[in-house]
Scaffold this motif. Sequence first.
Motif, PDB file in Angstrom:
ATOM      1  N   MET A   1       7.301   2.743   1.584  1.00 49.11           N
ATOM      2  CA  MET A   1       8.114   1.674   2.161  1.00 49.11           C
ATOM      3  C   MET A   1       7.462   1.082   3.408  1.00 49.11           C
ATOM      4  SD  MET A   1      10.786   0.566   0.684  1.00 49.11           S
ATOM      5  CE  MET A   1      11.394   1.968  -0.265  1.00 49.11           C
ATOM      6  N   ARG A   8       3.754  -7.188   4.411  1.00 48.38           N
ATOM      7  CA  ARG A   8       4.508  -8.426   4.317  1.00 48.38           C
ATOM      8  C   ARG A   8       3.882  -9.509   5.185  1.00 48.38           C
ATOM      9  NH1 ARG A   8      10.642  -6.777   4.795  1.00 48.38           N
ATOM     10  NH2 ARG A   8      10.584  -5.666   2.844  1.00 48.38           N
ATOM     11  N   GLY A 387      10.357   0.183  -6.065  1.00 40.47           N
ATOM     12  CA  GLY A 387      10.439  -0.196  -4.671  1.00 40.47           C
ATOM     13  C   GLY A 387       9.243   0.250  -3.851  1.00 40.47           C
ATOM     14  N   PRO A 390       4.740  -2.669  -3.707  1.00 37.30           N
ATOM     15  CA  PRO A 390       4.168  -3.862  -4.308  1.00 37.30           C
ATOM     16  C   PRO A 390       3.161  -4.520  -3.372  1.00 37.30           C
ATOM     17  CG  PRO A 390       6.541  -4.079  -3.992  1.00 37.30           C
ATOM     18  CD  PRO A 390       6.155  -2.751  -3.489  1.00 37.30           C
TER      19      PRO A 390
ATOM     20  N   ASN B 228       8.769  -8.616  -3.485  1.00 38.35           N
ATOM     21  CA  ASN B 228       8.274  -7.772  -2.399  1.00 38.35           C
ATOM     22  C   ASN B 228       9.390  -7.025  -1.684  1.00 38.35           C
ATOM     23  OD1 ASN B 228       5.763  -8.566  -2.997  1.00 38.35           O
ATOM     24  ND2 ASN B 228       5.476  -9.905  -1.223  1.00 38.35           N
ATOM     25  N   LEU B 229      10.633  -7.317  -2.059  1.00 36.52           N
ATOM     26  CA  LEU B 229      11.743  -6.620  -1.418  1.00 36.52           C
ATOM     27  C   LEU B 229      11.857  -5.214  -2.001  1.00 36.52           C
ATOM     28  CD1 LEU B 229      14.465  -9.395  -1.455  1.00 36.52           C
ATOM     29  CD2 LEU B 229      13.146  -8.613   0.501  1.00 36.52           C
ATOM     30  N   PRO B 230      12.323  -4.277  -1.204  1.00 39.41           N
ATOM     31  CA  PRO B 230      12.586  -2.945  -1.740  1.00 39.41           C
ATOM     32  C   PRO B 230      13.648  -3.027  -2.833  1.00 39.41           C
ATOM     33  CG  PRO B 230      12.795  -2.972   0.639  1.00 39.41           C
ATOM     34  CD  PRO B 230      12.622  -4.381   0.219  1.00 39.41           C
ATOM     35  N   TYR B 231      13.655  -2.021  -3.683  1.00 38.66           N
ATOM     36  CA  TYR B 231      14.515  -2.052  -4.849  1.00 38.66           C
ATOM     37  C   TYR B 231      15.981  -2.307  -4.503  1.00 38.66           C
ATOM     38  CZ  TYR B 231      16.810  -0.536  -9.047  1.00 38.66           C
ATOM     39  OH  TYR B 231      17.606  -0.494 -10.139  1.00 38.66           O
ATOM     40  N   GLN B 234      16.606  -5.777  -3.626  1.00 36.75           N
ATOM     41  CA  GLN B 234      16.589  -6.686  -4.772  1.00 36.75           C
ATOM     42  C   GLN B 234      17.970  -6.744  -5.420  1.00 36.75           C
ATOM     43  OE1 GLN B 234      13.412  -6.353  -7.562  1.00 36.75           O
ATOM     44  NE2 GLN B 234      11.839  -6.194  -5.991  1.00 36.75           N
TER      45      GLN B 234
END
Lengths: 409, 332
Positions: A1, A8, A387, A390, B228-231, B234
Amino acid sequence: MTAMTSARPTTGPSSPRARLQAFAHLHRSATIIASMVLITVAMILLPQVPPLSFIQRSDAWYDTFANAGVFILLAMGLNVVVGLAGLLDLGYAAFFAIGSYTYAYSNSPFSHQNLPFLPMLAVGAAVAAVFGIALGAPTLRLRGDYLAIMTLGFGEIVPIMFLNLDKWTEGTNGIGGIFRPEPLPLLGEFTPLSPFAYYILSVMIVTLAMILLYRMQDSRIGRAWNAIREDELAAAANGINTVTTKLLAFAIGATTAGFAGVFNASKLTIVSPEQFLFAVSFSVLAMVILGGMGNIWGVAAGAFVVYLIQIVLLKQLNGIVENLNVPFLTKVNFLDYQYLLFGIALVLMMLFRPEGLFPSQRRRRELHIADELEGPIDEPGVIGSMGETPGADETFNEAAGEDVPGHDR
Amino acid sequence: MTAAAEVLRAKKVTKRFGGLVAVNAIDFTIPEKSIVSLIGPNGAGKTTFFNIIAGIYDPTDGAIEFRDLTMIAHARRAWMEPVLWVAIPAVLGILTALIGVAGAPQGTVILGIFITILALLASLVTGVARGPAYQRFLARFGIFRSARPNDMVVAGLGRTFQNIRLFQNMTALENVQVGMHSRLRAGWYDALLSTPRNRHEEAFSRARAEELLELVGLRGEGANLAKNLPYGDQRRLEIARALASNPVLLLLDEPTAGMNPNETAGLTALIGRLRRDLGLTILLIEHDMKVVMGISDRVTVLDHGEKIAEGTPEEIRRDPKVIEAYLGAPAE
């Protein structure tokens, strides 16, 4: 994370370049006009000096630029259909043909009409749009490959109609002796000897089209096109009427081709069916892909470059090879091999830079994350891994060069 | 319970896929401003039922009434629709033929043919677009066709998907703006001319999208790409997108699937807040019993496409049929 948060992109204008981009985004039309004026002036001056002046006379250059404008328009129009809405159209030349013939009917000895140019520009575009809608309305419920085959068929039907309805179209001979546009204020007279007026006119039409297309792209409709391209079902489930939205993309693509057609007919003063064969649809599609689908400026630049290569470079290559008297190669006519070169360029492009020469931000993102996206989402079991990082993957792709296989959604 | 207080009524909804009966004659109502949960083992037909309500599948049988309007049911007099499309152009065509026979000049006849073709095209486009006015027009002739997903959104239904279906390469803000699509009025001509309405709506939709992002707890994430957002974010973004159309009824398909207990608790709180603050009615498919039992007013249990139980969370917890469906029948 944590890796992701750091990867970003920072938002807000920081560098001068970012600030310039932010300004350009805010004042889109003004930026386009300013850039086009700069480019136009540069392109007026450049042919006067070497090396361009060695290749051909400046008038010949202006003529080439004016013709390139036709293909830029076509590429920008097809970009709406293929790049923004994600509908593969293989018969785009049909709308080009319809625009051309519309002008031919309104301004030729064949039809005994001589209507003013500018209104006909709008009429030609409107007629092409009507045909775009007529083609789209019954068929846009098809998806992907089926739609592509259908447009391919339409692209074949239209030139064949113009070829075989010779009572109304003069068949293979085409409609000749089309009247040139009447003198326009600022531009002066349109004569075959001084292509300058055509050149300026083509720049003006391209600029106008570009402004309008950018406005569409940045609007609610443009967002809907993007949404449909990404996920049609989700778009429908979010209140987008997918049929009308796709129809609109089709109509706008056809309208742009109509503009190009009218201009083309008024410049060449002849229209005939073989100007609108599949090769044209294919060339324009190649221009869109090479230029960078989805990016209006990129597509325009791609069309310009490809057209110049086709028309000027290959011809020059013949001359150079002949002058140097290279054995064997002197017998080769490079113009005959342009589609071979096209093919090679496309293959290389897909391997090394699938998003095109000047990609839109969106395309680049899509093509470089595509693989990671497709897999995990549909399987609840793997969802936990979604999550993770990416962002890290993105940087990995960039570090590993750009040879991530293309993946068109 | 009075009729007006029910947002959605499903009447004997059946869906068959070939020989498989995915949903079998389900009667189901959702009272206004309630949270109703739909539970059941995997393959019980929950998502199929959801998709029927959202207008994605046509039911084999039965009807869905949404806000006292029948939205989804058997098509009635569907054959008349193409007839209507052709009727006006046909009249024009016959008129043209008549004036042609009567000896009108050639130009007039060609104009007539031209107008006929344009009319045919116009009616075809109207039919394909199926706008609200067109549907009202059809209703006058007693023609009924099931609503499409976008019609359900216009009618006031928002939904999320079991497997997140965000527009991955668009920013979070753009995703929410797409959700607002059906509530914005600027057409293509507004965009082309950059009319005040277009500019105003763009500014409004951005501001509103920011608000919604803040509501679901994604403040300041607007510029990030959805993927690109965490799960967990999203999932929240998908809810924000569904809220953007100002729905009356929100369908959430396993909103906490794949979340950790922390994220699940946060999302449960959010769902409760949506009902309390926005007065939404919520239909929930969920596997996490803690979530279901915690926030639902009523729970409906499906198994093998049939409704096997319905009631308050307490009743469901004790229902022997439910226990059997989940844990299997006791050995004999």
